[in-house]
Design a protein around this motif. Sequence first.
Motif, PDB file in Angstrom:
ATOM      1  N   GLY A   1      55.578  17.834  -7.025  1.00 20.33           N
ATOM      2  CA  GLY A   1      54.922  19.063  -7.457  1.00 20.33           C
ATOM      3  C   GLY A   1      55.392  19.391  -8.842  1.00 20.33           C
ATOM      4  N   THR A   2      54.683  20.134  -9.651  1.00 25.17           N
ATOM      5  CA  THR A   2      54.946  20.626 -11.076  1.00 25.17           C
ATOM      6  C   THR A   2      55.596  22.235 -10.987  1.00 25.17           C
ATOM      7  OG1 THR A   2      52.869  21.244 -11.462  1.00 25.17           O
ATOM      8  CG2 THR A   2      53.295  19.026 -11.851  1.00 25.17           C
ATOM      9  N   GLN A   3      56.289  22.517 -12.070  1.00 22.23           N
ATOM     10  CA  GLN A   3      56.655  23.711 -12.005  1.00 22.23           C
ATOM     11  C   GLN A   3      57.019  23.956 -13.627  1.00 22.23           C
ATOM     12  OE1 GLN A   3      59.670  25.378  -9.590  1.00 22.23           O
ATOM     13  NE2 GLN A   3      60.725  26.706 -11.008  1.00 22.23           N
ATOM     14  N   ASP A   4      56.213  24.986 -14.288  1.00 26.44           N
ATOM     15  CA  ASP A   4      56.495  25.325 -15.576  1.00 26.44           C
ATOM     16  C   ASP A   4      56.415  23.990 -16.775  1.00 26.44           C
ATOM     17  OD1 ASP A   4      57.011  28.051 -14.959  1.00 26.44           O
ATOM     18  OD2 ASP A   4      59.123  27.601 -14.665  1.00 26.44           O
ATOM     19  N   GLY A   5      55.500  23.019 -16.339  1.00 24.94           N
ATOM     20  CA  GLY A   5      55.301  21.868 -17.017  1.00 24.94           C
ATOM     21  C   GLY A   5      56.482  20.749 -16.894  1.00 24.94           C
ATOM     22  N   LEU A   6      57.119  20.741 -15.955  1.00 24.50           N
ATOM     23  CA  LEU A   6      58.097  20.278 -15.557  1.00 24.50           C
ATOM     24  C   LEU A   6      57.992  19.413 -14.141  1.00 24.50           C
ATOM     25  CD1 LEU A   6      61.315  22.191 -16.549  1.00 24.50           C
ATOM     26  CD2 LEU A   6      60.111  20.250 -17.818  1.00 24.50           C
ATOM     27  N   LEU A   7      58.594  18.428 -13.727  1.00 22.75           N
ATOM     28  CA  LEU A   7      58.372  17.778 -12.437  1.00 22.75           C
ATOM     29  C   LEU A   7      59.339  18.105 -11.390  1.00 22.75           C
ATOM     30  CD1 LEU A   7      57.477  14.279 -14.001  1.00 22.75           C
ATOM     31  CD2 LEU A   7      55.829  15.880 -13.058  1.00 22.75           C
ATOM     32  N   CYS A   8      59.056  18.442 -10.088  1.00 22.39           N
ATOM     33  CA  CYS A   8      59.848  18.762  -9.206  1.00 22.39           C
ATOM     34  C   CYS A   8      60.139  17.247  -8.330  1.00 22.39           C
ATOM     35  CB  CYS A   8      59.060  19.685  -7.989  1.00 22.39           C
ATOM     36  SG  CYS A   8      58.557  21.096  -8.776  1.00 22.39           S
ATOM     37  N   VAL A   9      61.269  16.961  -8.019  1.00 27.56           N
ATOM     38  CA  VAL A   9      61.751  15.492  -7.648  1.00 27.56           C
ATOM     39  C   VAL A   9      62.400  15.867  -6.338  1.00 27.56           C
ATOM     40  CG1 VAL A   9      63.271  13.601  -7.867  1.00 27.56           C
ATOM     41  CG2 VAL A   9      61.650  14.496  -9.754  1.00 27.56           C
TER      42      VAL A   9
ATOM     43  N   GLU B   1      61.659  16.499 -17.077  1.00 31.68           N
ATOM     44  CA  GLU B   1      60.707  16.392 -18.028  1.00 31.68           C
ATOM     45  C   GLU B   1      59.929  14.971 -17.964  1.00 31.68           C
ATOM     46  OE1 GLU B   1      62.468  16.769 -22.009  1.00 31.68           O
ATOM     47  OE2 GLU B   1      62.467  18.876 -21.769  1.00 31.68           O
ATOM     48  N   TYR B   2      58.741  14.948 -17.887  1.00 32.98           N
ATOM     49  CA  TYR B   2      57.945  13.778 -17.980  1.00 32.98           C
ATOM     50  C   TYR B   2      58.478  12.514 -18.762  1.00 32.98           C
ATOM     51  CZ  TYR B   2      54.563  10.057 -17.896  1.00 32.98           C
ATOM     52  OH  TYR B   2      53.810   8.886 -17.968  1.00 32.98           O
ATOM     53  N   SER B   3      58.903  13.079 -20.123  1.00 31.28           N
ATOM     54  CA  SER B   3      59.141  12.028 -21.015  1.00 31.28           C
ATOM     55  C   SER B   3      60.579  11.477 -20.652  1.00 31.28           C
ATOM     56  CB  SER B   3      59.348  12.789 -22.359  1.00 31.28           C
ATOM     57  OG  SER B   3      60.162  13.760 -22.292  1.00 31.28           O
ATOM     58  N   ARG B   4      61.337  12.173 -19.905  1.00 25.76           N
ATOM     59  CA  ARG B   4      62.564  11.715 -19.369  1.00 25.76           C
ATOM     60  C   ARG B   4      62.482  10.564 -18.180  1.00 25.76           C
ATOM     61  NH1 ARG B   4      68.057  14.110 -19.667  1.00 25.76           N
ATOM     62  NH2 ARG B   4      69.436  12.615 -18.626  1.00 25.76           N
TER      63      ARG B   4
ATOM     64  N   GLN C   1      47.579   5.345  -3.584  1.00 33.02           N
ATOM     65  CA  GLN C   1      46.637   4.837  -4.761  1.00 33.02           C
ATOM     66  C   GLN C   1      47.724   4.661  -5.950  1.00 33.02           C
ATOM     67  OE1 GLN C   1      44.047   7.666  -6.570  1.00 33.02           O
ATOM     68  NE2 GLN C   1      43.395   6.332  -7.931  1.00 33.02           N
ATOM     69  N   GLU C   2      47.785   3.277  -6.259  1.00 27.10           N
ATOM     70  CA  GLU C   2      48.629   2.902  -7.564  1.00 27.10           C
ATOM     71  C   GLU C   2      48.187   3.676  -8.748  1.00 27.10           C
ATOM     72  OE1 GLU C   2      50.047  -1.272  -9.167  1.00 27.10           O
ATOM     73  OE2 GLU C   2      50.205  -0.976  -7.091  1.00 27.10           O
ATOM     74  N   LEU C   3      49.075   4.575  -9.569  1.00 22.59           N
ATOM     75  CA  LEU C   3      48.597   5.088 -10.569  1.00 22.59           C
ATOM     76  C   LEU C   3      48.860   4.464 -11.894  1.00 22.59           C
ATOM     77  CD1 LEU C   3      50.102   8.923  -9.915  1.00 22.59           C
ATOM     78  CD2 LEU C   3      47.666   7.883  -9.486  1.00 22.59           C
ATOM     79  N   SER C   4      48.176   4.765 -12.918  1.00 16.42           N
ATOM     80  CA  SER C   4      48.743   4.111 -14.105  1.00 16.42           C
ATOM     81  C   SER C   4      49.825   5.285 -14.698  1.00 16.42           C
ATOM     82  CB  SER C   4      47.702   4.272 -15.135  1.00 16.42           C
ATOM     83  OG  SER C   4      47.013   5.676 -15.108  1.00 16.42           O
ATOM     84  N   LEU C   5      50.716   4.613 -15.606  1.00 20.77           N
ATOM     85  CA  LEU C   5      51.936   5.595 -15.910  1.00 20.77           C
ATOM     86  C   LEU C   5      51.643   6.308 -17.046  1.00 20.77           C
ATOM     87  CD1 LEU C   5      54.806   6.387 -15.148  1.00 20.77           C
ATOM     88  CD2 LEU C   5      55.623   4.394 -16.606  1.00 20.77           C
ATOM     89  N   THR C   6      50.777   7.280 -16.854  1.00 17.96           N
ATOM     90  CA  THR C   6      50.319   8.267 -17.851  1.00 17.96           C
ATOM     91  C   THR C   6      50.921   9.693 -17.492  1.00 17.96           C
ATOM     92  OG1 THR C   6      48.226   8.786 -17.305  1.00 17.96           O
ATOM     93  CG2 THR C   6      48.629   6.878 -18.598  1.00 17.96           C
ATOM     94  N   GLU C   7      51.060  10.749 -18.264  1.00 21.27           N
ATOM     95  CA  GLU C   7      51.464  12.094 -18.238  1.00 21.27           C
ATOM     96  C   GLU C   7      50.077  12.718 -17.526  1.00 21.27           C
ATOM     97  OE1 GLU C   7      53.387  15.855 -20.272  1.00 21.27           O
ATOM     98  OE2 GLU C   7      52.988  14.029 -21.364  1.00 21.27           O
TER      99      GLU C   7
END
Length: 245
Positions: free
Chosen positions: A207-215, A229-232, A168-174
Amino acid sequence: YSGAGTGGASASVSLGGEWDAQTRLAIETLAAAHPEVQPMLDEPSRWPADVAALLARNEEALGFVLAYPSLIDAAPPARVEEAVRGSFPTLLQWDARWGCTPYGGSILAITGCGPTALSVVACGLTGDASLTPAAIAAWAQRQGYAGADGTSWELMRSGCEHFGLYAQELSLTEAAVFGALEAGQPIICSMRPGDFTTAGHFIVLTGTQDGLLCVVDPNSPARSASLWEYSRLEPQIKNLWAYTA
C-alpha cells in the motif's frame, strides 16, 4: 528466479556442514553482546553452516536460529493466524512456525522468500488462512517452481492462479505502481542486490502512506516496518506483478 538456493528441487535438504571463518567470526562477535548465542559456539554441529550463516548476515533471525535444533522436526501449522481479507500480514520466511520446511534443496528460512511473499498476498486478498508459506512452498516444489536458484518467476506469473490469484505484470513506473496499490492490488517485486538482498529476493508492496510505499520483506521485520520512497526502490526492482483475487 529469486532467492538464494542451495540444492535441487527435491525435498532433500542440504544445509552445509562446517562453518566458514567469516560465519564463525560473526557468531563470536554476536555472542559477546548476546550470551544466549554461546551454545552455538559450544556445539556448532547442532547448527548447520547455512543456518549459522543466516544469523551471521541477519541478526533479526536470532530467535529462529537459536531455536533451530528444536524446530527441525516440527510440522508447520495448517493455518496463518494473521490471515484477514483486506489486510496484508508481515510474514517471515524464518518464522519458527514454518522456517524449517524443506524448499528448493534448503529450507524456507533460507530460500523461501517467494512462497512467503505469495502467502502474504494470498492471505490478504482472499482471507484464506490455509494458504501458509509452507503450503504454497510444498505445492510450488511439486510443480517444479523451486530450483537451486530459488523460486521461478512463473510461480508469480501463472502458478499463483492455483491459489485464486491473478497476476498482471506491471511496467516499472511510479504511476503504474501507485495506481495498482491505490486500487487495492498488492505488488510482488523481484529484487536486485541492494537494500534487501545480496543475491535475489522477493518483497511485497502492500500500500501507500503519505506518498511512500509500505513493504513486507519476508526476511526483515525492520525493513517491513519502514516506509520507502519509490525512487529508492525503482533501480532495485527487476520485475513486478500486481495481484487481484
